[in-house]
Design a protein around this motif. Structure first.
Motif, short mmCIF file in Angstrom:
data_model
loop_
_atom_site.label_atom_id
_atom_site.label_comp_id
_atom_site.label_asym_id
_atom_site.label_seq_id
_atom_site.Cartn_x
_atom_site.Cartn_y
_atom_site.Cartn_z
N ASP A 144 0.85 -1.19 0.00
CA ASP A 144 0.00 0.00 0.00
C ASP A 144 0.88 1.24 0.00
O ASP A 144 1.51 1.57 1.01
CB ASP A 144 -0.91 -0.02 1.23
CG ASP A 144 -2.03 1.00 1.14
OD1 ASP A 144 -1.87 1.98 0.39
OD2 ASP A 144 -3.06 0.82 1.79
N ALA A 145 0.93 1.94 -1.14
CA ALA A 145 1.78 3.11 -1.28
C ALA A 145 1.02 4.41 -1.09
O ALA A 145 1.51 5.48 -1.46
CB ALA A 145 2.46 3.10 -2.65
N GLY A 146 -0.19 4.34 -0.54
CA GLY A 146 -0.94 5.56 -0.29
C GLY A 146 -2.22 5.63 -1.10
O GLY A 146 -2.44 4.85 -2.02
N LYS A 147 -3.04 6.60 -0.77
CA LYS A 147 -4.40 6.66 -1.29
C LYS A 147 -4.50 6.95 -2.78
O LYS A 147 -5.56 6.74 -3.38
CB LYS A 147 -5.21 7.70 -0.53
CG LYS A 147 -4.65 9.12 -0.61
CD LYS A 147 -5.47 10.06 0.26
CE LYS A 147 -4.93 11.49 0.20
NZ LYS A 147 -5.72 12.40 1.05
N LYS A 148 -3.42 7.40 -3.42
CA LYS A 148 -3.48 7.70 -4.85
C LYS A 148 -3.40 6.45 -5.71
O LYS A 148 -3.79 6.46 -6.89
CB LYS A 148 -2.35 8.64 -5.24
CG LYS A 148 -2.50 10.07 -4.73
CD LYS A 148 -1.37 10.94 -5.21
CE LYS A 148 -1.31 11.04 -6.72
NZ LYS A 148 -0.24 11.96 -7.18
#
Length: 326
Positions: A144-148
């Motif tokens: 998971d590298a963030g909401k983008k």
């Protein structure tokens, strides 16, 4: 080597007409199209995919970054994704980073050109912002590298619980689970935390032991397995990735342990490696087909400019019971 002008001359049409046929950018009379196709075959003309991609701002190619092509899980997953992309008219460019940060960064910089239409990221050594700033459609696998950025990931918590259930049924009293602590930011690490939680709740002693999966060949894993089992003779259960699990199985048999009466084994991933042992190994299976299907489906939507209904896509895991657990 024939050029597009040679094809145009042979078919007695303008070069731009040949270009339109190849790119599908305009209607061309059927008889004209046939003349062009016949000329291409006769001249053995091979279109320049990169040049055509630059013209259309589309290359028809997707890149996939993985830590190692030698790892059976990633090689199997890449095979599934390549097949599914090909069905959709895309080619796969496979990039193996060998776990090196600079190599991953170099690939990312190359992929910022028009050489690919999208990226499947099966590695996670860079900082999150480096993935988020990538200006092409990208989908993450297992990280998971963030909401983008969307992520496709197996249900590793369920995988850990399924493994714990077999150790309980096998009446194990001391279980070790093998992993790479540096990968703790990767979602797959949740199988270890879920396993430990379930075993602790059942009063079963357990220990996590770090082994870097990409530093040894099978003989190296076998030596490590023998060392661990000799150091912890009370161990009667092991969970490890497929290749490591095979090494522990062989080491346990060499030490005279009876499978599964004295020693229970669960492999994690469920690749072909789990099926080539002398006995059928109980395995937690990550479905490369299902992961590949969902990954390609989501990436194609991103490349088409469609909005996603959610960001995280959880893929079910299953347990295949074998002869290494009761």
């Amino acid at each position: 080597m024939a050029s597009i002008r040679d094809v145009a001359k042979k078919a007695n049409v303008a070069a731009c007409t040949v270009s339109r046929v190849m790119n599908g950018t305009a209607n061309v009379a059927p008889e004209t199209r046939q003349k062009i196709e016949d000329a291409m075959k006769e001249l053995n003309y091979i279109p320049n995919e990169l040049a055509r991609g630059m013209f259309r701002q589309k290359s028809g190619t997707v890149a996939m970054l993985i830590p190692s092509i030698r790892h059976p899980y990633f090689s199997n997953l890449a095979h599934c994704i390549e097949s599914k992309l090909y069905e959709k008219g895309y080619k796969l460019m496979l990039c193996s980073t060998d776990g090196q940060i600079e190599r991953e960064r170099e690939y990312i910089n190359i992929l910022k050109t028009n050489i690919v239409d999208g990226v499947i990221m099966g590695v996670s050594d860079l900082e999150d912002n480096e993935y988020q700033q990538f200006d092409k459609p990208m989908i993450m696998l297992d990280y998971d590298a963030g909401k983008k950025l969307p992520i496709v990931v197996s249900d590793h918590e369920k995988g850990g619980r399924l493994a714990a259930e077999k150790f309980m049924e096998s009446q194990c009293r001391y279980v070790i689970h093998i992993g790479d602590r540096e990968l703790s930011k990767v979602e797959s690490y949740k199988c270890h935390t879920a396993l430990a939680h379930a075993l602790n709740a059942a009063g079963i002693e357990n220990r996590f032991i770090e082994i870097k999966w990409n530093e040894f060949d099978f003989s190296g894993y076998l030596e490590i397995a023998k060392t661990i089992l000799e150091k912890y003779p009370q161990v009667d259960g092991v969970m490890a990735a497929d290749i490591q699990a095979a090494a522990f199985l062989k080491a346990a048999l060499k030490l005279g342990k009876k499978i599964p009466d004295d020693f229970a084994l669960v492999s994690y991933d469920g690749t072909y490696v789990a099926d080539v042992n002398l006995v059928n190994v109980t395995s937690i299976i990550q479905s490369a087909d299902k992961i590949g299907d969902k990954t390609v489906e989501i990436l194609l939507k991103l490349m088409a400019g469609q909005k996603l209904t959610k960001r995280k896509y959880l893929i079910d895991v299953v347990r295949k019971d074998g002869e290494t657990t009761k």
